[in-house]
Design an enzyme around this catalytic site. Structure first.
Site, short mmCIF file in Angstrom:
data_model
loop_
_atom_site.label_atom_id
_atom_site.label_comp_id
_atom_site.label_asym_id
_atom_site.label_seq_id
_atom_site.Cartn_x
_atom_site.Cartn_y
_atom_site.Cartn_z
CG ASP A 1 -1.63 1.19 1.41
OD1 ASP A 1 -2.14 1.78 0.52
OD2 ASP A 1 -1.76 1.88 2.41
CG ASP B 1 -2.38 6.98 1.69
OD1 ASP B 1 -3.39 6.57 2.16
OD2 ASP B 1 -2.13 8.25 1.37
CG ASP C 1 0.71 1.48 6.02
OD1 ASP C 1 1.45 0.82 7.07
OD2 ASP C 1 -0.17 2.04 6.26
#
Ligand code: ZN
Ligand code: ZN
Length: 361
Positions: free
Chosen positions: A95, A97, A269
């Protein structure tokens, strides 16, 4: 959020699922996956299971929820409590972001605002609203720089996987998260049975956080003449970067090493990659805070995160906005809004309404 706004949001999502059911993408072995969803204005419903795509789609259409989730793990009994599910393996997921990438522009567009009086200001967020002592919350804005940074980090993940882990490019599926980042799903059997510790090691490797101190690396490099990329993995990345620039570099070798790391690390992450019982937004479904789709990215270079995932209609709606900073969708600027009533296309209105910062009038 009042009932009228909730109903309007739900019907906008329903219209998309009615039209765009083909865009919803299911992983294989659907019957072994755990599903979940969050209804508009409600809490998370988890531990669901479906026998087929048709059954899952019918439920998604019926509920038209704010968010739909599916596990990357496969289970013997997906509907049972976590410890009784019987874990059978899980795809490796990363992930990225924009919120986690330290871009300088954040100081300009990340704000705090008061839930009560809608006063706002620059971060850091005060414990209480400076005007009315109401609850203050952080608002993370998005800009092209942040979105570009997220894209660059997603491409670095692809580079690590293909160059350092021998993953076939075709086994990597990239999705836009529906907000301001990317999810990478890796369909390579070698990773499926990895435990949390092994997954965490891969994530930390990509983040460059398991490397020796830049000072230590610099002192090793100082003892050898520049001779181009050497070794494999990070060693190759760092020696290649440093040797190419060393001669004309104005700063210290230690600084150049730090730069070699910061320009090539991928800030994934770790907690997401490590959690093997997580449910992820289902590909092709709408994000509950933006109304944008978690859409498959075929060509990351060409992908436009302010255009391609915008799938809701442009049908105009009148909205009473309490507070919302400037944002851009479909190459059009909206806001900033102070308390006012405005006519907006559905896709833009959903961004504001789904965060509880306005009501349909
Ligand atoms: Zn206030
Ligand atoms: Zn930015």
């Amino acid at each position: 959020m009042n009932d009228g706004t909730k109903a309007w949001l739900r019907s906008s999502y329903k219209e998309y699922y009615y039209r765009g059911a083909d865009g919803v993408e299911f992983p294989d072995q659907i019957e072994a996956r755990e599903f979940g969803y969050i209804p508009f204005g409600g809490g998370m419903v988890r531990h669901l299971s479906f026998k087929s795509k048709g059954e899952a789609l019918a439920e998604i259409l019926k509920q038209s929820p704010s968010s739909v989730y599916c596990s990357n793990a496969r289970y013997e009994s997906p509907t049972r409590p976590i410890e009784e599910k019987g874990w059978l393996g899980a795809e490796l997921i990363f992930d990225i972001d924009a919120t986690d990438i330290p871009t300088a522009c954040k100081r300009g567009h990340d704000l705090w605002y008061c839930e009560k009086c809608h006063a706002s200001g620059k971060l850091p967020r005060p414990a209480k609203c400076t005007k009315c002592e109401g609850t203050s919350v952080e608002f993370h804005g998005t800009c092209e720089t942040c979105l570009d940074a997220a894209k660059a980090h997603a491409m670095r993940v692809v580079a690590f996987l293909t160059e350092d882990f021998g993953v076939d490019r075709g086994a990597i599926r990239i999705y836009f998260s529906g907000n301001r980042g990317y999810h990478l799903h890796i369909f390579d059997k070698r990773f499926e049975l990895l435990d949390q510790l092994a997954r965490s090691e891969i994530a930390e490797y990509m983040r460059g956080s398991s490397l020796p101190l830049s000072q230590t690396i610099a002192s090793t490099l100082r003892r050898r003449p520049p001779s181009g990329p050497q070794g494999a993995g990070w060693t190759r990345r760092i020696t290649g970067y440093v040797d190419e620039r060393r001669e004309n570099y104005g700063g210290t070798l230690q600084k150049l090493v730090s730069e070699a790391v910061s320009t090539q690390r991928a800030l994934v992450d770790t907690s997401v990659t490590t959690d093997i019982h997580r449910v992820f937004r289902l590909a092709g479904t709408l994000h509950g805070n933006t109304g944008m789709s978690k859409i498959r990215v075929e060509s990351i270079e060409k992908f436009d995160p302010q255009e391609d995932p915008v799938v809701l209609s442009g049908k105009p709606v009148n909205v009473r906005v309490e507070f919302y900073p400037r944002f851009r969708m479909k190459h059009r600027d909206f806001g900033p809004f102070k308390p006012e009533t405005v006519e907006l296309p559905t896709y833009a209105a959903v961004s504001i309404l789904s965060k509880g910062l306005g009501e349909v009038v």
